[in-house]
Design a protein around this motif. Structure first.
Motif, PDB file in Angstrom:
ATOM      1  N   ILE A   1      -4.769  -6.762  -1.607  1.00 43.55           N
ATOM      2  CA  ILE A   1      -3.920  -5.654  -2.035  1.00 43.55           C
ATOM      3  C   ILE A   1      -2.943  -6.090  -3.126  1.00 43.55           C
ATOM      4  CG2 ILE A   1      -2.196  -6.005  -0.208  1.00 43.55           C
ATOM      5  CD1 ILE A   1      -3.225  -2.534  -0.939  1.00 43.55           C
TER       6      ILE A   1
ATOM      7  N   TRP B   1     -10.454   3.357 -13.999  1.00 41.72           N
ATOM      8  CA  TRP B   1     -10.202   3.660 -12.600  1.00 41.72           C
ATOM      9  C   TRP B   1     -11.183   4.715 -12.100  1.00 41.72           C
ATOM     10  CZ3 TRP B   1      -8.760   7.892  -9.677  1.00 41.72           C
ATOM     11  CH2 TRP B   1      -8.335   7.610  -8.382  1.00 41.72           C
TER      12      TRP B   1
ATOM     13  N   THR C   1     -15.357  -0.942  -9.329  1.00 40.12           N
ATOM     14  CA  THR C   1     -15.161  -1.439  -7.978  1.00 40.12           C
ATOM     15  C   THR C   1     -16.120  -2.590  -7.677  1.00 40.12           C
ATOM     16  OG1 THR C   1     -14.616   0.796  -7.392  1.00 40.12           O
ATOM     17  CG2 THR C   1     -15.018  -0.707  -5.582  1.00 40.12           C
TER      18      THR C   1
ATOM     19  N   LEU D   1      -8.323   2.248  -2.951  1.00 42.24           N
ATOM     20  CA  LEU D   1      -7.388   2.490  -4.040  1.00 42.24           C
ATOM     21  C   LEU D   1      -8.046   2.618  -5.402  1.00 42.24           C
ATOM     22  CD1 LEU D   1      -4.484   0.220  -2.874  1.00 42.24           C
ATOM     23  CD2 LEU D   1      -4.401   2.674  -3.196  1.00 42.24           C
TER      24      LEU D   1
ATOM     25  N   LEU E   1      -4.163  -1.553 -10.937  1.00 42.18           N
ATOM     26  CA  LEU E   1      -4.029  -0.104 -11.089  1.00 42.18           C
ATOM     27  C   LEU E   1      -3.547   0.326 -12.470  1.00 42.18           C
ATOM     28  CD1 LEU E   1      -2.837   1.061  -7.583  1.00 42.18           C
ATOM     29  CD2 LEU E   1      -4.996   1.550  -8.706  1.00 42.18           C
TER      30      LEU E   1
ATOM     31  N   LEU F   1       2.033   2.070  -3.306  1.00 45.26           N
ATOM     32  CA  LEU F   1       0.988   2.476  -4.249  1.00 45.26           C
ATOM     33  C   LEU F   1       0.435   3.860  -3.950  1.00 45.26           C
ATOM     34  CD1 LEU F   1      -1.030  -0.831  -4.680  1.00 45.26           C
ATOM     35  CD2 LEU F   1       0.503   0.230  -6.309  1.00 45.26           C
ATOM     36  N   THR F   2       0.586   4.325  -2.700  1.00 41.46           N
ATOM     37  CA  THR F   2      -0.019   5.600  -2.344  1.00 41.46           C
ATOM     38  C   THR F   2       1.008   6.671  -2.014  1.00 41.46           C
ATOM     39  OG1 THR F   2      -0.214   4.839  -0.080  1.00 41.46           O
ATOM     40  CG2 THR F   2      -2.150   4.588  -1.453  1.00 41.46           C
TER      41      THR F   2
ATOM     42  N   VAL G   1       4.134   7.041  -7.286  1.00 46.38           N
ATOM     43  CA  VAL G   1       3.582   5.685  -7.224  1.00 46.38           C
ATOM     44  C   VAL G   1       4.599   4.702  -7.785  1.00 46.38           C
ATOM     45  CG1 VAL G   1       1.656   4.239  -7.859  1.00 46.38           C
ATOM     46  CG2 VAL G   1       1.309   6.663  -7.502  1.00 46.38           C
TER      47      VAL G   1
ATOM     48  N   LEU H   1       0.826  -1.210   0.000  1.00 52.98           N
ATOM     49  CA  LEU H   1       0.000   0.000   0.000  1.00 52.98           C
ATOM     50  C   LEU H   1       0.855   1.253   0.000  1.00 52.98           C
ATOM     51  CD1 LEU H   1      -3.048   1.051   0.411  1.00 52.98           C
ATOM     52  CD2 LEU H   1      -2.284   1.512   2.718  1.00 52.98           C
TER      53      LEU H   1
ATOM     54  N   GLN I   1     -16.100   7.934  -2.897  1.00 53.67           N
ATOM     55  CA  GLN I   1     -15.609   7.012  -1.883  1.00 53.67           C
ATOM     56  C   GLN I   1     -16.760   6.340  -1.130  1.00 53.67           C
ATOM     57  OE1 GLN I   1     -13.090   9.428   0.466  1.00 53.67           O
ATOM     58  NE2 GLN I   1     -11.271   8.279  -0.037  1.00 53.67           N
TER      59      GLN I   1
ATOM     60  N   VAL J   1      -4.854  -5.664  -6.184  1.00 48.58           N
ATOM     61  CA  VAL J   1      -5.056  -4.246  -6.485  1.00 48.58           C
ATOM     62  C   VAL J   1      -3.836  -3.687  -7.208  1.00 48.58           C
ATOM     63  CG1 VAL J   1      -5.352  -1.971  -5.488  1.00 48.58           C
ATOM     64  CG2 VAL J   1      -6.697  -3.857  -4.626  1.00 48.58           C
ATOM     65  N   SER J   2      -2.646  -4.100  -6.790  1.00 51.07           N
ATOM     66  CA  SER J   2      -1.464  -3.561  -7.463  1.00 51.07           C
ATOM     67  C   SER J   2      -1.394  -4.065  -8.899  1.00 51.07           C
ATOM     68  CB  SER J   2      -0.193  -3.874  -6.677  1.00 51.07           C
ATOM     69  OG  SER J   2       0.149  -5.224  -6.803  1.00 51.07           O
TER      70      SER J   2
END
Lengths: 340, 295
Positions: free
Chosen positions: B137, B153, B159, B233, B144, A301-302, A306, A298, B240, B140-141
């Motif tokens: 996660i 995105w 989502t 993310l 992206l 990524l943040t 990035v 994380l 959100q 998720v990477s």
């Protein structure tokens, strides 16, 4: 069931999993072998009245254009894996040769982000899992011996820490152990140190995270064990009693063998869940003291810039760790399957 | 299950020990939430009371600052000023669609997996188990970069689909174990009577599968509702969902001294789950044990 019908029924699920679980894994693997293009450097010749000078400058436009044209970047092979942020072989070797004591070497290793993340993740997993099972079992026994009428409400309250969102649950706990919160003050009073703060101390932070982990998942173990206790064979239990077994022996030789498969089940689920520990570290703002593999990804990524490739390399290593962790289960399932 | 009297009578010291332990556990499980609920109606000076912890109960500073022992400032700040209601709406949309789509997919696949006798059904479930173990996660990477490139995105719909997929392995396992408990004879006799597989599913299985579907639906809901890694993310600031919104309160408002917004938001996000356990306790318990007891 015929192959065609089977495929028809599983198609939506299969497509979703291939497109959004298998492909991302492939994408992560590919990304982990690439790195962002380096800045385009140009040699500019400036000619003035006193002759010409050559200067090197970054061509921002060209850099931008190149990076946008090839967002994946350039192929770098294993570089992402062996750099300082990941397996860091060079740094490890250096630490080994320059350290006189184990302690010194260990301190140096713990300064490498990937190793400190994996050490925390594994410590968390292997401390929280057995304690969760023990606490869950104790609650199950206690609830099972309570009067039938109040068991419903007891289960209700016991489920709370598990069902509540992990971010929210850990925040609630975090506010209470804040130096100005009720538990934080209690700890200061017990330790007789008015400046003691969980936020400021690494060992305290680790302990708090693990306490949270146990608190959060004990209800799951409890519910499974409680259901198991309902199905203990009472005939066996009575037969054991007639044979002269005392209470302890009955627990040891009737209840525990009956519960054992459930322990394996809970341990498996808990190993998987604890290994991806993520939310409590965010709620506790623990990054200065503890980093898990998930929060390490994380933070890549943040961050300010990035770092897709670094995150991808960590992800691949994490998935490999998950595979190693699961391998005993998979091997056993495979054997059972072969035999059946 | 019936309990024989032999199990009931515990020696005095043992039952005292168990009762004490139970009381301690109940305090541990419930008090943090009650404490935060109570504190959410106070001002920050009382919620984090440096001077005297009883202030958090009596609300001395709250009385001094607002005139009453309870204040809705935190809730006003979170819901109106910081527009928490938007996040609530987004969460509702995401949860609704994730549960519906995920249940449709996993019901069909779970039925097929429970009825198929071929090896690939077994491997399908093992693959799902491995997927279940992967931290979200890491996926998720992987999302992206392609999502940025293809402009996917930041949309709620993306989502939702991602959460459905992440939800599948777990739902599949659960639905399969529920369908295994529905006797095969039921649909096979319908097929002997001339139904094909799909008709048998529709007319025979569909009416009796609801307890399993409701339980799996509850867990899909919890996953969508509680998710942080994906929603934080993959969504933009203005769409959100609740949990990333709460996390973002910590970043921005803690410095402004408005941690009470976060406290109020936390209580607001917890309330629906509280009601959920109240009504669906039985299903939650049966869902948690579904995979375990039958083995």
């Amino acid at each position: 069931m015929r192959h065609k019908t089977f495929l028809l029924f599983v198609a939506p699920s299969l497509i979703a999993m291939i497109a959004l679980i298998v492909f991302p894994v492939i994408s992560v693997v590919i990304q982990s072998f690439h790195a962002q293009h380096e800045q385009v450097i140009e040699v500019v010749e400036n000619c003035g009245p006193f002759g010409c000078t050559q200067t090197t400058a970054v061509n921002q436009e060209a850099t931008q254009a190149l990076r946008e044209a090839e967002p994946l970047g350039r192929w770098v092979g294993m570089d992402n894996y062996i750099n300082r942020g990941h397996l860091a072989f060079a740094e490890l070797a250096d630490a080994w040769s320059s350290s006189d004591t184990w302690g010194e070497w260990w301190t140096k290793v713990m300064n490498l982000p990937f190793y400190s993340a994996i050490v925390f993740t594994l410590t968390f997993t292997f401390i929280v899992t057995p304690l969760t099972i023990a606490l869950g079992f104790a609650i199950a026994v206690a609830v099972n011996s309570a009067a039938k009428a109040i068991r419903g409400p007891l289960i209700f309250v016991s489920l709370l820490p598990f069902i509540i969102n992990p971010i929210v649950g850990s925040l609630v706990l975090f506010w209470m152990v804040d130096a100005r919160g009720i538990l934080g003050q209690a700890i200061q009073w017990l330790a007789d140190d008015p400046d003691l703060s969980v936020k400021a101390s690494t060992p305290m932070m680790w302990i708090m995270l693990m306490v949270y982990g146990i608190w959060h998942s004990a209800p799951f173990a409890f519910v499974v064990f409680y259901a198991g206790l309902q199905t203990v064979n009472q005939d066996t239990n009575e037969a054991a009693m007639i044979d002269g077994a005392n209470r302890w022996q009955r627990v040891r030789y009737v209840t525990i063998p009956h519960i054992m498969p459930l322990v394996t089940f809970v341990a498996l689920i808990q190993l998987m869940d604890n290994f991806r520990v993520f939310e409590p570290l965010i709620s506790f703002s623990a990054e200065a003291h503890a980093q898990s593999l998930s929060t390490y990804i994380l933070s890549d990524l943040t961050g300010e810039t990035v770092l897709f490739n670094s995150a991808a390399a960590t992800s691949v290593l994490t998935v490999i760790c998950v595979g190693i962790l699961l391998s005993p289960v998979l091997v056993r399932t495979w054997r059972d399957f072969k035999r059946a | 299950m019936s309990h024989t009297p032999t199990q009931r009578k515990l020696p005095g010291y043992l039952s005292a020990l168990l009762t004490t332990f139970l009381v301690v556990w109940l305090i541990m499980a419930a008090v943090p939430f009650l404490w935060t609920l109570w504190g959410s109606f106070k001002v920050e000076g009382d919620f984090f009371s440096k001077a005297d912890w009883t202030n958090a109960l009596t609300g001395e500073l709250t009385i001094a600052e607002t005139g009453g022992a309870f204040t809705g400032q935190g809730y006003y700040g979170a819901w109106v000023q910081e527009e928490f209601w938007r996040a609530v709406m987004n969460s509702a949309i995401v949860c609704f669609f994730v549960v519906t789509i995920s249940l449709t997919c996993s019901t069909l696949a779970g039925y097929a997996l429970s009825r198929s006798t071929y090896n690939y059904a077994f491997w399908f479930l093992i693959a799902a188990l491995i997927f279940r173990a992967m931290p979200p996660i890491t996926l998720v990477s992987g999302y992206l970069l392609p999502f940025f490139e293809w402009n996917l995105w930041g949309h709620l719909s993306t989502t939702i689909i991602v959460l459905v997929a992440i939800n599948q392995p777990f739902s599949l396992w659960m639905m399969t174990s529920f369908f295994r408990n529905i006797p095969k004879d039921l649909d096979e006799s319908a097929m002997v009577d001339g139904c094909n597989r799909i008709q048998a599913f529709r007319h025979v299985i569909l009416p009796v599968m609801w307890p399993g579907v409701i339980t799996t639906g509850l867990f899909s809901f919890l996953l969508a509702y509680n998710d942080f890694a994906v929603t934080a993310l993959l969504l933009e600031k203005d769409n959100q969902t609740m949990i990333p919104k709460i996390a973002s309160f910590l970043g921005t408002t803690q410095t402004k001294g408005n941690v009470m917004f976060a406290v109020a938001a936390v209580i607001s996000a917890t309330a629906p789950l509280f009601v959920l356990i109240l009504f669906f306790q039985r299903q939650i318990v049966s869902g948690l044990t579904a995979g375990a007891v039958k083995g």
